[in-house]
Scaffold this active site. Structure first.
Site, PDB file in Angstrom:
ATOM      1  N   SER A   1       0.847  -1.203   0.000  1.00 24.70           N
ATOM      2  CA  SER A   1       0.000   0.000   0.000  1.00 24.70           C
ATOM      3  C   SER A   1       0.877   1.246   0.000  1.00 24.70           C
ATOM      4  CB  SER A   1      -0.873  -0.010   1.257  1.00 24.70           C
ATOM      5  OG  SER A   1      -1.407   1.267   1.534  1.00 24.70           O
TER       6      SER A   1
ATOM      7  N   TYR B   1      -3.301  -0.122   9.922  1.00 24.66           N
ATOM      8  CA  TYR B   1      -3.153  -0.506   8.507  1.00 24.66           C
ATOM      9  C   TYR B   1      -1.734  -0.193   8.032  1.00 24.66           C
ATOM     10  CZ  TYR B   1      -4.541  -0.720   3.546  1.00 24.66           C
ATOM     11  OH  TYR B   1      -4.649  -1.026   2.208  1.00 24.66           O
TER      12      TYR B   1
HETATM   13  C1  GCO Z   1      -6.866   5.281   3.335  1.00 23.50           C
HETATM   14  C2  GCO Z   1      -7.011   4.404   2.126  1.00 23.50           C
HETATM   15  C3  GCO Z   1      -5.659   3.795   1.729  1.00 23.50           C
HETATM   16  C4  GCO Z   1      -5.818   3.071   0.417  1.00 23.50           C
HETATM   17  C5  GCO Z   1      -4.613   2.325  -0.046  1.00 23.50           C
HETATM   18  C6  GCO Z   1      -3.520   3.260  -0.384  1.00 23.50           C
HETATM   19  O1  GCO Z   1      -7.740   5.253   4.200  1.00 23.50           O
HETATM   20  O2  GCO Z   1      -5.845   6.012   3.362  1.00 23.50           O
HETATM   21  O3  GCO Z   1      -7.952   3.369   2.348  1.00 23.50           O
HETATM   22  O4  GCO Z   1      -5.226   2.963   2.754  1.00 23.50           O
HETATM   23  O5  GCO Z   1      -6.848   2.169   0.477  1.00 23.50           O
HETATM   24  O6  GCO Z   1      -4.198   1.371   0.887  1.00 23.50           O
HETATM   25  O7  GCO Z   1      -2.455   2.490  -0.899  1.00 23.50           O
END
Ligand code: GCO
Length: 261
Positions: free
Chosen positions: A144, A157
């Protein structure tokens, strides 16, 4: 073009019932791969398999949670018995929970790490055993922008995706000698159900991303197919531990003032 052919290859895509996973699966199937799709929602799986088969693709689906080591092993054994070897693994299944770190419940943080980082480890370890025996294999981890950058509310995340980038580099280090190429794809900001809440017209984040992305648009899931085919094919046989960012240029720039063209 044989370099990019996946004829005779079987590709397993976790979370391949929708979104980016489906787009990458379609690309791999278009290059000749047979699809094995995992998911956790029966209705989504049924719809996805119907869609793949309507495209003329060979697709089989299995419902299990990649974070459950015992269940994953059981299903990977079933897949091996019913279909045979997995040549390409795409660790795509992932979740996000957007909450500022100061108030995020630890169980929520732990769940994101489990799905987005531990799950890919479990699945990689299971398929690597057959890939080492066969002396070839491709593993593609879906990283990501958050493998490189942080932003408010995505600490779990970002920690998971940052870890997934380093897991990619470490598995590449250990398994390259077995002719297994472990690499990653880092999607930028794509138009999917995961980003729908922050993409609605007028949402400040929507304008921000358009301005922050040199290509001045959200990614279309089809934009990922090429990178997936490249990393799944002979064309990447000497590529190890790399993350290919498909991000419209975000990581190339510090951005620009909102009023600058
Ligand atoms: C967020 C987004 C990101 C994208 C992606 C970017 O909330 O910033 O969901 O996480 O989904 O992962 O690469």
């Amino acid at each position: 073009m044989n370099l990019f052919s996946l004829k005779g290859k079987r590709a397993l895509i976790t979370g391949g019932t929708h979104g980016l996973g489906m787009a990458m699966a379609e690309g791999l199937a278009g290059a000749g791969a047979e699809l094995v799709i995992t998911g956790t929602t029966p209705s989504k799986m049924e719809e996805a398999l119907k869609y793949y088969r309507e495209q003329g693709f060979t697709a089989t689906g299995y419902l299990f949670d990649v974070t459950n080591e015992e269940d994953a092993k059981k299903h990977m054994d079933i897949i091996a018995n019913e279909l045979g070897d997995i040549h390409i693994l795409v660790n795509n299944a992932g979740i996000i929970k957007r909450e500022l770190a100061i108030t995020m419940p630890v169980d929520d943080f732990r769940r994101v790490i489990d799905v987005d980082l531990v799950g890919p480890f479990i699945m990689s370890q299971l398929v690597a055993k057959q890939m080492i025996a066969r002396k070839e294999g491709k593993i593609i981890n879906i990283c990501s922008m958050m493998s490189e950058l942080g932003r408010n509310s995505v600490s779990a995340y970002a920690a998971a995706k940052g870890g997934l980038k380093m897991l990619t580099q470490n598995l590449a280090t250990e398994w390259a000698k077995h002719n297994i190429q472990v690499n990653g794809i880092g999607p930028g900001y794509f138009a999917t159900s995961q980003t729908a809440p922050i993409r609605v017209d007028g949402h400040p984040f929507n304008e921000f991303i358009i301005n922050r992305t040199p290509a001045a648009r959200w990614g279309d899931p089809e934009d990922l197919a090429g990178a997936a085919i490249f990393l799944a094919s002979k064309a990447s046989d000497f590529v190890n531990g790399q993350v290919v960012y498909v991000d419209g240029g975000i990581l190339a720039t510090i951005g620009k003032p909102a009023n600058e063209d």
